[in-house]
Design an enzyme around this catalytic site. Structure first.
Site, short mmCIF file in Angstrom:
data_model
loop_
_atom_site.label_atom_id
_atom_site.label_comp_id
_atom_site.label_asym_id
_atom_site.label_seq_id
_atom_site.Cartn_x
_atom_site.Cartn_y
_atom_site.Cartn_z
N HIS A 34 166.85 64.24 -35.76
CA HIS A 34 166.19 64.65 -37.00
C HIS A 34 166.65 63.79 -38.18
O HIS A 34 165.85 63.35 -39.01
CB HIS A 34 166.51 66.12 -37.26
N ALA A 51 170.66 64.18 -50.09
CA ALA A 51 171.76 64.01 -49.14
C ALA A 51 171.27 64.36 -47.75
O ALA A 51 170.90 65.51 -47.49
CB ALA A 51 172.93 64.91 -49.53
N VAL A 52 171.24 63.36 -46.89
CA VAL A 52 170.88 63.60 -45.49
C VAL A 52 172.16 63.41 -44.67
O VAL A 52 172.82 62.38 -44.76
CB VAL A 52 169.77 62.64 -45.01
N ILE A 53 172.50 64.45 -43.92
CA ILE A 53 173.75 64.42 -43.17
C ILE A 53 173.45 64.57 -41.69
O ILE A 53 172.69 65.47 -41.29
CB ILE A 53 174.70 65.52 -43.68
N THR A 101 170.86 66.19 -33.54
CA THR A 101 169.58 65.72 -33.02
C THR A 101 169.13 64.48 -33.80
O THR A 101 169.71 64.16 -34.85
CB THR A 101 168.50 66.82 -33.18
N TRP A 125 162.89 64.66 -47.40
CA TRP A 125 161.54 64.29 -46.92
C TRP A 125 160.51 64.37 -48.04
O TRP A 125 159.56 63.58 -48.09
CB TRP A 125 161.16 65.24 -45.77
N GLU A 126 160.69 65.35 -48.93
CA GLU A 126 159.72 65.59 -50.00
C GLU A 126 159.97 64.71 -51.24
O GLU A 126 159.17 64.76 -52.20
CB GLU A 126 159.75 67.07 -50.43
N1 INI Z 1 166.71 67.37 -45.72
C1 INI Z 1 167.72 66.81 -46.42
O1 INI Z 1 167.54 66.51 -47.62
N2 INI Z 1 168.91 66.54 -45.82
C2 INI Z 1 169.15 66.84 -44.52
O2 INI Z 1 170.27 66.57 -44.04
C3 INI Z 1 168.11 67.44 -43.76
N3 INI Z 1 168.34 67.78 -42.38
O3 INI Z 1 169.39 67.45 -41.84
O4 INI Z 1 167.48 68.38 -41.74
C4 INI Z 1 166.89 67.71 -44.41
N4 INI Z 1 165.84 68.29 -43.73
C5 INI Z 1 164.74 68.92 -44.42
C6 INI Z 1 163.63 67.95 -44.74
O5 INI Z 1 164.00 67.06 -45.76
C7 INI Z 1 162.37 68.71 -45.20
O6 INI Z 1 162.64 69.37 -46.42
C8 INI Z 1 161.88 69.75 -44.19
O7 INI Z 1 161.71 69.16 -42.93
C9 INI Z 1 160.56 70.40 -44.66
O8 INI Z 1 159.53 69.42 -44.83
#
Ligand code: INI
Length: 159
Positions: A88, A80-82, A86, A57-58
């Site tokens: 999310h 890596a987003v897995i 949910t 997200w950042e």
């Molecule tokens: N961030 C990731 O990089 N990968 C993920 O799989 C993930 N999941 O699954 O939640 C994830 N969440 C955190 C998000 O990127 C933010 O850092 C957090 O919400 C704080 O702002």
């Protein structure tokens, strides 16, 4: 007819590798792949900065700030987003991708897109130095190739 393309040469390039720590075993492997690609293609270690953020997200805001310094000719974004149980995943993966695309389109600096969006950890491992290669390496090469192509286009445009 003119045909133009870039070569992935890192010589003299300053590169920012922006990586997220979430799923860190995967993202460290992506960073290693990207650094290997950059150095093997001529970039100096001293000309590469690795910038860590908490999660995917950042990534976009850090990429934008890195570009705003005007220090870099190429940026490589890695994460890596897995998928979990949910929705999310969809928000993080979708917004991170869109944010990176927006950052790339708003700037003259090419961004290599190395954000894995996977259903399982196994899929991510396969793409972070496994049977499907290393998407960090691929993203770094794409960024170098685009930096070179943009240089050629500038020259063509001027002549
Ligand atoms: N961030 C990731 O990089 N990968 C993920 O799989 C993930 N999941 O699954 O939640 C994830 N969440 C955190 C998000 O990127 C933010 O850092 C957090 O919400 C704080 O702002």
């Amino acid at each position: 007819m003119a045909e133009l393309s870039g070569s992935p040469t890192g010589t003299g390039r300053r590169v920012a590798v922006v990586a997220s720590r979430f799923n860190e075993t995967i993202t460290r492997a992506l960073v290693d792949g990207a650094l290997d690609a950059l150095v093997r293609h001529g970039a100096r270690v001293d000309d590469i900065d690795v910038i860590w953020v908490p999660g995917a997200w950042e990534l976009p805001i850090a990429v934008r700030r890195a570009m705003a310094t005007e220090r870099y000719e190429a940026v490589v974004a890695l994460g890596a987003v897995i998928r979990g149980e949910t929705p999310h995943f969809d928000y993080v993966a979708g917004e991170a991708s869109r944010g990176l695309a927006d950052a790339a389109h708003d700037s003259d600096v090419p961004v290599g897109f190395g954000l894995l969006t996977c259903d399982t950890m196994e899929q991510a491992e396969a793409r972070a130095g496994g049977p499907h290669g290393n998407k960090g390496w691929d993203a770094a090469l794409a960024a170098l190739e685009m930096a070179d192509l943009l240089d050629h286009l500038d020259v063509e445009h001027e002549s």
